[in-house]
Design a protein around this motif. Structure first.
Motif, PDB file in Angstrom:
ATOM      1  N   CYS A   1       0.859  -1.194   0.000  1.00 42.25           N
ATOM      2  CA  CYS A   1       0.000   0.000   0.000  1.00 42.25           C
ATOM      3  C   CYS A   1       0.891   1.239   0.000  1.00 42.25           C
ATOM      4  N   ALA A   2       0.256   2.396  -0.056  1.00 40.59           N
ATOM      5  CA  ALA A   2       1.011   3.648  -0.056  1.00 40.59           C
ATOM      6  C   ALA A   2       1.344   4.114   1.353  1.00 40.59           C
ATOM      7  N   SER A   3       0.674   3.542   2.373  1.00 42.60           N
ATOM      8  CA  SER A   3       0.941   3.935   3.758  1.00 42.60           C
ATOM      9  C   SER A   3       0.770   2.724   4.661  1.00 42.60           C
ATOM     10  N   LEU A   4       1.373   2.800   5.845  1.00 46.67           N
ATOM     11  CA  LEU A   4       1.247   1.707   6.806  1.00 46.67           C
ATOM     12  C   LEU A   4      -0.175   1.582   7.322  1.00 46.67           C
ATOM     13  N   ASP A   5      -0.869   2.698   7.444  1.00 45.98           N
ATOM     14  CA  ASP A   5      -2.258   2.655   7.895  1.00 45.98           C
ATOM     15  C   ASP A   5      -3.121   1.869   6.910  1.00 45.98           C
ATOM     16  N   GLU A   6      -2.947   2.140   5.628  1.00 41.82           N
ATOM     17  CA  GLU A   6      -3.696   1.395   4.613  1.00 41.82           C
ATOM     18  C   GLU A   6      -3.319  -0.076   4.631  1.00 41.82           C
ATOM     19  N   ALA A   7      -2.023  -0.354   4.799  1.00 44.25           N
ATOM     20  CA  ALA A   7      -1.567  -1.744   4.837  1.00 44.25           C
ATOM     21  C   ALA A   7      -2.212  -2.497   5.994  1.00 44.25           C
ATOM     22  N   GLN A   8      -2.290  -1.870   7.163  1.00 43.32           N
ATOM     23  CA  GLN A   8      -2.898  -2.516   8.325  1.00 43.32           C
ATOM     24  C   GLN A   8      -4.381  -2.781   8.084  1.00 43.32           C
ATOM     25  N   ARG A   9      -5.064  -1.873   7.402  1.00 43.96           N
ATOM     26  CA  ARG A   9      -6.485  -2.086   7.089  1.00 43.96           C
ATOM     27  C   ARG A   9      -6.655  -3.260   6.135  1.00 43.96           C
ATOM     28  N   VAL A  10      -5.767  -3.384   5.168  1.00 45.61           N
ATOM     29  CA  VAL A  10      -5.834  -4.509   4.232  1.00 45.61           C
ATOM     30  C   VAL A  10      -5.559  -5.820   4.958  1.00 45.61           C
ATOM     31  N   LEU A  11      -4.556  -5.831   5.831  1.00 44.17           N
ATOM     32  CA  LEU A  11      -4.216  -7.045   6.572  1.00 44.17           C
ATOM     33  C   LEU A  11      -5.352  -7.459   7.496  1.00 44.17           C
ATOM     34  N   ALA A  12      -5.953  -6.495   8.156  1.00 42.24           N
ATOM     35  CA  ALA A  12      -7.069  -6.789   9.058  1.00 42.24           C
ATOM     36  C   ALA A  12      -8.242  -7.381   8.278  1.00 42.24           C
ATOM     37  N   ALA A  13      -8.513  -6.829   7.103  1.00 40.84           N
ATOM     38  CA  ALA A  13      -9.608  -7.338   6.275  1.00 40.84           C
ATOM     39  C   ALA A  13      -9.312  -8.755   5.788  1.00 40.84           C
ATOM     40  N   ALA A  14      -8.062  -9.013   5.421  1.00 38.21           N
ATOM     41  CA  ALA A  14      -7.682 -10.352   4.962  1.00 38.21           C
ATOM     42  C   ALA A  14      -7.875 -11.381   6.073  1.00 38.21           C
ATOM     43  N   GLN A  15      -7.457 -11.030   7.285  1.00 40.79           N
ATOM     44  CA  GLN A  15      -7.618 -11.940   8.416  1.00 40.79           C
ATOM     45  C   GLN A  15      -9.092 -12.142   8.755  1.00 40.79           C
ATOM     46  N   ALA A  16      -9.865 -11.074   8.723  1.00 39.87           N
ATOM     47  CA  ALA A  16     -11.287 -11.164   9.071  1.00 39.87           C
ATOM     48  C   ALA A  16     -12.062 -12.044   8.100  1.00 39.87           C
ATOM     49  N   HIS A  17     -11.652 -12.058   6.835  1.00 40.92           N
ATOM     50  CA  HIS A  17     -12.400 -12.802   5.825  1.00 40.92           C
ATOM     51  C   HIS A  17     -11.669 -14.073   5.365  1.00 40.92           C
ATOM     52  N   GLY A  18     -10.573 -14.418   6.060  1.00 40.04           N
ATOM     53  CA  GLY A  18      -9.858 -15.654   5.750  1.00 40.04           C
ATOM     54  C   GLY A  18      -9.267 -15.696   4.360  1.00 40.04           C
ATOM     55  N   CYS A  19      -8.700 -14.580   3.915  1.00 39.71           N
ATOM     56  CA  CYS A  19      -8.171 -14.487   2.555  1.00 39.71           C
ATOM     57  C   CYS A  19      -6.644 -14.579   2.523  1.00 39.71           C
ATOM     58  N   VAL A  20      -6.142 -15.237   1.493  1.00 43.82           N
ATOM     59  CA  VAL A  20      -4.709 -15.221   1.205  1.00 43.82           C
ATOM     60  C   VAL A  20      -4.370 -13.877   0.579  1.00 43.82           C
ATOM     61  N   VAL A  21      -3.313 -13.231   1.082  1.00 38.01           N
ATOM     62  CA  VAL A  21      -2.798 -12.019   0.461  1.00 38.01           C
ATOM     63  C   VAL A  21      -1.321 -12.226   0.169  1.00 38.01           C
ATOM     64  N   GLN A  22      -0.984 -12.195  -1.101  1.00 33.40           N
ATOM     65  CA  GLN A  22       0.411 -12.274  -1.517  1.00 33.40           C
ATOM     66  C   GLN A  22       0.800 -10.912  -2.068  1.00 33.40           C
TER      67      GLN A  22
END
Length: 332
Positions: free
Chosen positions: A101-122
């Motif tokens: 992402c362009a910022s750490l805040d955005e990255a944390q939101r993406v990671l939280a969403a991936a964990q909440a919905h059980g998604c693989v993020v590469q």
């Protein structure tokens, strides 16, 4: 969610510009994937890709996510979170091009969403799938000093971020994976020339292990270059990521060479006798290897080689370097 070994993974691409078009091509070629379709704002490009690969254009990200098991997010960096979050909310597995992402805040939101919905993020740190990296991972044990240089000609694409997030982040990810030690100190310099962000940058990274990495990146070069040199107690390695070749000089061979010099078996100054060995690297297309790994990770519901954790660490280092450059410029 585990997929049947006989089921082909339904794949899509969000953004089929200069890089995204190649994601579409590879998905169309992978034996265990189906390219379902794309999301693209350009009518002309969407029509071109859909005609070429026999896939569908989706009008919204939600429609793309509903039709796909996995999607590559290949839009400008400052839109990664905007595109990734609605797809993750639908349970779609994602490969997000680097940087995460362009910022750490955005990255944390993406990671939280991936964990909440059980998604693989590469994260698309493509050099980790370059055959050169496979060789380094086998040979590097206790690196003491690393230099990396990444040069590219100027092009408007990618200038929504500086050269650190555009190019240097590749080498940041490589170094973090090889050194495997916490960062102790970072010192950076950078120059703005054509864009509003830094176009040339250098960073010196010290690790708790004692290793030092010196990284240089420029997007104002007349040539392309992606090289790394690494020193460790038993060897010196010089590798070219672009041409997938390199050289290795082992300490044991150098000591044997020195012994021959003492015995007069080798003439002093005869550089041709120095035992530098060419590295036999089996060439391969990094993007094809990267996307095949992503599809496999989705099928097996396993953590990918370059997951969100490494992607976030690389982003954190890159942002630190960027902020140092910006602060120095503001103080000037």
């Amino acid at each position: 969610m585990l997929f049947s070994s006989s089921k082909r993974i339904r794949c899509g691409v969000a953004g089929v510009g200069s890089l995204g078009q190649h994601h579409a091509r590879v998905y169309a070629e992978l034996p265990d994937a189906d390219l379902v379709g794309v999301y693209e704002t350009s009518d002309a490009r969407a029509a071109e890709i859909c005609l070429k690969y026999g896939c569908r254009r989706f009008a919204t990200l939600e429609e793309l996510g509903s039709a796909c098991d996995a999607v590559s997010v290949v839009v400008p960096t400052d839109r990664h979170a905007e595109v990734a979050l609605p797809l993750l909310a639908q349970g779609t597995h994602l490969l997000i091009e680097k940087p995460l992402c362009a910022s750490l805040d955005e990255a944390q939101r993406v990671l939280a969403a991936a964990q909440a919905h059980g998604c693989v993020v590469q994260v698309g740190h493509i050099e980790h799938f370059n055959p050169v990296m496979a060789f380094l991972e086998k040979q590097v044990r206790a690196p003491q000093y690393i230099t990396a240089e990444r040069l590219a000609p100027y092009q408007p694409r990618g200038t929504e971020v500086g050269v650190v997030l555009d190019l240097m982040i590749h080498d940041i990810g490589i170094v973090l994976a090889l050194v495997k030690s916490p960062v102790r100190r970072i010192d950076s310099v950078g120059v703005t020339v054509l864009s509003k962000k830094e176009d040339i940058a250098n960073a010196r990274i010290e690790f708790e292990s004692g290793c030092v990495a010196n990284l240089s990146a420029s997007r104002l070069s007349t040539k392309r270059q992606r090289e790394i040199r690494l020193f460790q107690p038993d060897a010196y390695l010089s590798l070219d990521f672009m041409n997938q070749e390199g050289h290795l000089l082992k300490k044991s061979d150098l000591l044997a060479y020195g012994a021959k010099m003492k015995l007069g078996l080798v003439k002093t100054g005869d550089l041709s006798a120095i035992p530098v060995k060419s590295i036999p690297i089996e060439k391969g297309e990094p993007l094809a290897l990267e996307l095949a790994h992503f599809v496999k990770s989705v099928r097996l519901a396993q953590e990918p080689k370059v997951g969100a954790a490494l992607g976030t660490r690389a982003l954190e280092v890159a942002i630190t370097i960027t902020e140092q450059i910006q602060n120095a410029r503001s103080a000037a």
